[in-house]
Design a protein around this motif. Structure first.
Motif, short mmCIF file in Angstrom:
data_model
loop_
_atom_site.label_atom_id
_atom_site.label_comp_id
_atom_site.label_asym_id
_atom_site.label_seq_id
_atom_site.Cartn_x
_atom_site.Cartn_y
_atom_site.Cartn_z
N ILE A 27 -3.20 -4.83 -11.10
CA ILE A 27 -3.79 -4.31 -12.54
C ILE A 27 -3.64 -2.94 -12.30
CG2 ILE A 27 -5.54 -3.96 -14.27
CD1 ILE A 27 -6.65 -6.66 -13.37
N GLY A 28 -2.72 -2.00 -13.21
CA GLY A 28 -2.90 -0.87 -12.84
C GLY A 28 -1.23 -0.05 -13.78
N ASP A 29 -0.93 1.00 -13.10
CA ASP A 29 0.09 1.97 -13.82
C ASP A 29 1.42 0.75 -14.01
OD1 ASP A 29 2.27 3.39 -14.75
OD2 ASP A 29 1.76 4.97 -13.34
N LYS A 30 1.95 0.82 -15.12
CA LYS A 30 3.05 -0.24 -15.48
C LYS A 30 4.40 0.02 -14.38
CE LYS A 30 2.32 -1.81 -20.05
NZ LYS A 30 2.64 -1.54 -21.54
N ARG A 31 4.69 1.36 -14.15
CA ARG A 31 5.77 1.69 -13.50
C ARG A 31 5.44 1.25 -11.88
NH1 ARG A 31 4.83 4.67 -17.42
NH2 ARG A 31 2.77 5.18 -16.54
N VAL A 32 4.45 1.19 -11.47
CA VAL A 32 4.00 0.82 -10.11
C VAL A 32 4.03 -0.59 -10.08
CG1 VAL A 32 2.28 1.02 -8.34
CG2 VAL A 32 2.29 2.57 -10.00
N LEU A 33 3.66 -1.47 -11.07
CA LEU A 33 3.63 -2.75 -11.31
C LEU A 33 5.01 -3.46 -11.35
CD1 LEU A 33 0.84 -3.52 -13.73
CD2 LEU A 33 0.66 -3.30 -11.21
N LEU A 59 -7.77 -11.68 -6.75
CA LEU A 59 -7.56 -13.01 -6.27
C LEU A 59 -9.01 -13.68 -6.61
CD1 LEU A 59 -6.00 -12.95 -2.58
CD2 LEU A 59 -4.97 -13.92 -4.64
N GLY A 60 -8.84 -14.53 -7.81
CA GLY A 60 -9.81 -15.14 -8.33
C GLY A 60 -10.90 -14.40 -8.92
N ASP A 61 -12.11 -14.18 -8.28
CA ASP A 61 -13.10 -13.22 -8.66
C ASP A 61 -13.31 -12.03 -8.09
OD1 ASP A 61 -13.91 -14.81 -10.80
OD2 ASP A 61 -15.54 -15.81 -9.52
N ASP A 62 -12.27 -12.08 -6.76
CA ASP A 62 -12.40 -11.02 -5.98
C ASP A 62 -11.31 -9.81 -6.22
OD1 ASP A 62 -14.49 -11.99 -4.44
OD2 ASP A 62 -13.23 -13.33 -3.31
N SER A 63 -11.91 -8.54 -5.87
CA SER A 63 -10.83 -7.73 -6.37
C SER A 63 -10.56 -6.49 -4.98
CB SER A 63 -11.47 -6.44 -7.22
OG SER A 63 -10.60 -5.62 -7.56
N TYR A 64 -9.44 -6.26 -4.82
CA TYR A 64 -9.12 -5.41 -3.66
C TYR A 64 -8.29 -4.16 -3.90
CZ TYR A 64 -9.79 -10.16 -1.89
OH TYR A 64 -10.14 -11.30 -1.53
N ASP A 65 -8.40 -3.26 -3.24
CA ASP A 65 -7.69 -1.86 -3.36
C ASP A 65 -6.11 -2.00 -2.92
OD1 ASP A 65 -6.89 0.68 -3.45
OD2 ASP A 65 -8.33 1.60 -2.38
N ALA A 66 -5.24 -2.15 -3.82
CA ALA A 66 -3.95 -2.34 -3.30
C ALA A 66 -3.18 -1.05 -2.53
CB ALA A 66 -2.99 -2.45 -4.46
N SER A 70 -1.22 6.37 -7.90
CA SER A 70 -2.10 5.79 -8.70
C SER A 70 -2.95 4.73 -8.28
CB SER A 70 -0.85 4.87 -9.89
OG SER A 70 0.02 5.66 -10.41
N ASP A 71 -4.01 4.28 -9.18
CA ASP A 71 -5.06 3.23 -8.62
C ASP A 71 -4.68 2.07 -9.29
OD1 ASP A 71 -6.80 5.21 -7.87
OD2 ASP A 71 -7.64 5.68 -9.94
N VAL A 72 -4.28 0.93 -8.25
CA VAL A 72 -3.91 -0.47 -8.47
C VAL A 72 -4.92 -1.26 -7.61
CG1 VAL A 72 -2.05 -2.05 -8.31
CG2 VAL A 72 -1.49 0.41 -8.78
N SER A 107 0.70 -1.16 0.12
CA SER A 107 0.10 -0.02 0.02
C SER A 107 0.75 1.32 -0.05
CB SER A 107 -0.88 -0.04 1.33
OG SER A 107 -0.34 0.11 2.32
N LYS A 108 1.84 1.12 0.66
CA LYS A 108 2.72 2.47 0.83
C LYS A 108 3.36 2.54 -0.72
CE LYS A 108 6.73 4.28 3.64
NZ LYS A 108 7.58 4.20 4.57
N LEU A 109 3.89 1.64 -1.28
CA LEU A 109 4.23 1.60 -2.64
C LEU A 109 3.22 2.38 -3.65
CD1 LEU A 109 6.14 -1.18 -4.41
CD2 LEU A 109 4.36 -0.08 -5.67
N VAL A 110 1.97 1.71 -3.44
CA VAL A 110 0.87 2.29 -4.26
C VAL A 110 0.82 3.73 -4.14
CG1 VAL A 110 -1.49 1.99 -5.25
CG2 VAL A 110 0.04 0.09 -4.76
#
Length: 515
Positions: A478-484, A366-373, A360-362, A352-355
């Motif tokens: 999923i998100g900004d390539k630089r963050v990834l 996990l499977g069908d579930d989505s989480y705010d990184a 950026s929004d990342v 989370s600190k990295l994001v």
């Protein structure tokens, strides 16, 4: 065979210096004559003082004046004039450039504080000039016939700027270039802001000590890195079509530049404090009154230079985060979740600190579930799914290895559970945090299958933190390539910990996460 150094006579050395000091003394005397004037410092005057003092100091040092009783004071005052001429030149540069920098608003009046700091340096230069001419008289150096026309150091500046009509360059990878610059600034800003102190009522001497946050060595290193950042901008962004059409880019350039010049000023002030004004500084010559009081020097260093560095870094961080959002290139990566402990406190906090660092929004899927990184609590919530997967995988492993006997025989449930845990630990499927492992001794439940009882007991040990179950589950970000890219690097380094949860060093590129 050692060469015995030749000693120059005082008369010969005085003759050498006398032949070189006329322009220097002319500028010095001009300072003393205009001591009562307001704002008499100009860039032509400071440039002359800096140039001449630098040449004289170099000449003095080449003959060992620093270590000579007769000439040490003259050399020390010359060094002070050189340093504070340079500081004043930097301040005048800042003062003249403030409109062009397009600085974002801060709570304190930067122009006012710059003018007040320039006035302090002006007073120091006046005092140093007076003392230098006094010492020159004691050394019988020529100080006559020094007057020059009053206009020699004047600086009349008509308003306006030249038209911006240079042919524009076109850069191919606009998004990549701007993102590279904004990312470099964010990383450097995070490192700088966390290393530098905030505004202080009474700055203390320890700040400038060798290991202190504003030692000359640390400030010089930061200055060099911001200089490199400015060069990066000028090489890849300046005079491009992108700079013309994106109004935020010149604003970012102004903030990089003002921070650079403030750090240069701070570096010189820290040098003077460490060398001449700190409690541990060795006095070159005994004087009845200091050229500048240490408290005043520290106050300018911390509450002007460092304070405004921090303020403008904070402003520009938000600017860079907005720019990154505009130039975002969306991508995705698949990485393993932390093998044993899942997204507990440390991995969740680091991700989370990295994001948040990039703004950026990342999302993590996990499977069908989505989480705010960007939220540690969101990532921590993912452990419910991870732990459920662990228990299913563990049950399958136990069944495949046929570890649960069909009939318990004379073995207790405790013994069966222990034997299975040890077998799985040997295979790297389970890690033990408690040794020796304490397992509750309880009877079998006749209404529940033995496999289910074993799984339940192992799950309880996991919940109690005595063991943990390994997993090969993978998460998709999923998100900004630089963050990834940084998330990928973090995952490759165990999310900042080893398999038993101990903190481990991170690569230099992720150093901002430890600030």
């Amino acid at each position: 065979m050692l060469m015995v150094p030749v000693t120059i006579s005082y008369e010969d050395f005085k003759a050498l210096i006398s032949g070189r000091i006329k322009r220097y003394f002319t500028a010095v005397e001009y300072v003393t004559k205009h001591a009562g004037d307001k704002k008499f410092l100009t860039r032509p005057l400071l440039g002359e003082l800096l140039s001449q003092a630098s040449q004289i100091e170099e000449l003095l040092d080449s003959y060992g004046a620093r270590n000579n009783c007769r000439w040490a004071k003259f050399r020390s005052l010359t060094a002070a004039i050189k340093l504070f001429s340079n500081v004043s030149y930097e301040l005048l540069h800042i003062q003249h450039s403030i409109p062009a920098y397009r600085l974002l608003p801060v709570k304190q009046d930067f122009a006012k504080y710059t003018e007040e700091t320039l006035y302090i340096c002006e007073e120091i230069l006046i005092e140093a000039a007076k003392r230098l001419l006094e010492v020159a008289g004691q050394l019988h150096l020529p100080t006559e016939n020094l007057s020059i026309p009053e206009t020699s150091y004047s600086e009349t500046l008509p308003p306006g700027r030249l038209p911006h009509d240079l042919a524009m360059r076109k850069i191919e990878a606009v998004s990549q270039t701007v993102s590279m610059l904004a990312t470099a600034f964010l990383n450097l800003a995070a490192e700088s802001r966390n290393a530098l102190p905030g505004r202080l009522t009474k700055p203390q001497a320890y700040l400038c000590e060798l290991t202190g946050p504003v030692s000359e060595e640390k400030l010089r290193s930061l200055e060099l890195r911001f200089h490199n950042l400015q060069s990066l901008y000028d090489t890849y962004v300046s005079t491009t079509e992108t700079e013309v059409f994106d109004n935020d880019l010149p604003v970012l350039r102004g903030h990089i530049s003002v921070v650079l010049h403030l750090l240069r000023t701070a570096r010189d002030l820290a040098h003077y404090y460490e060398r001449h004004a700190s409690p541990v500084a060795h006095p070159i010559v005994k004087v009845s009154k200091r050229l500048v009081e240490p408290e005043k020097l520290l106050d300018v260093l911390i509450n002007y230079c460092i304070n405004f560095v921090s303020l403008y870094l904070n402003c520009a961080e938000l600017l860079c985060q907005d720019m990154l959002k505009r130039y975002t290139e969306i991508g995705h990566i698949e990485v393993p979740v932390p093998q044993y402990r899942g997204f507990h406190v440390r991995p969740s906090t680091l991700v989370s600190k990295l994001v948040l660092h990039y703004g950026s929004d990342v999302k993590m899927k996990l499977g069908d579930d989505s989480y705010d990184a960007s939220s540690p609590l969101e990532l921590f919530r993912a452990n419910e799914k991870i732990n459920a997967h662990k228990r299913r995988s563990l049950a399958q492993e136990i069944i495949c290895l046929d570890l649960v006997p069909s009939v318990p025989g004379d073995k207790s449930l405790k013994t069966i559970v222990r034997d299975i845990i040890m077998t799985l630990a040997e295979r790297g499927k389970i890690i033990l945090y408690e040794q020796p492992l304490k397992i509750e001794d309880k009877p079998y439940s006749p209404d529940t299958k033995l496999l289910e009882q074993v799984i339940d007991e192992i799950a309880k040990l996991q919940m109690m933190g005595k063991i943990d179950i390994g997993t090969d589950i993978r998460a998709v970000f999923i998100g900004d390539k630089r963050v990834l890219q940084d998330i990928q690097l973090l995952a490759e380094n165990g999310y900042g910990e080893d398999i038993v949860g101990n903190n481990i060093p991170l690569p230099e590129r992720l150093a901002y996460l430890r600030q």
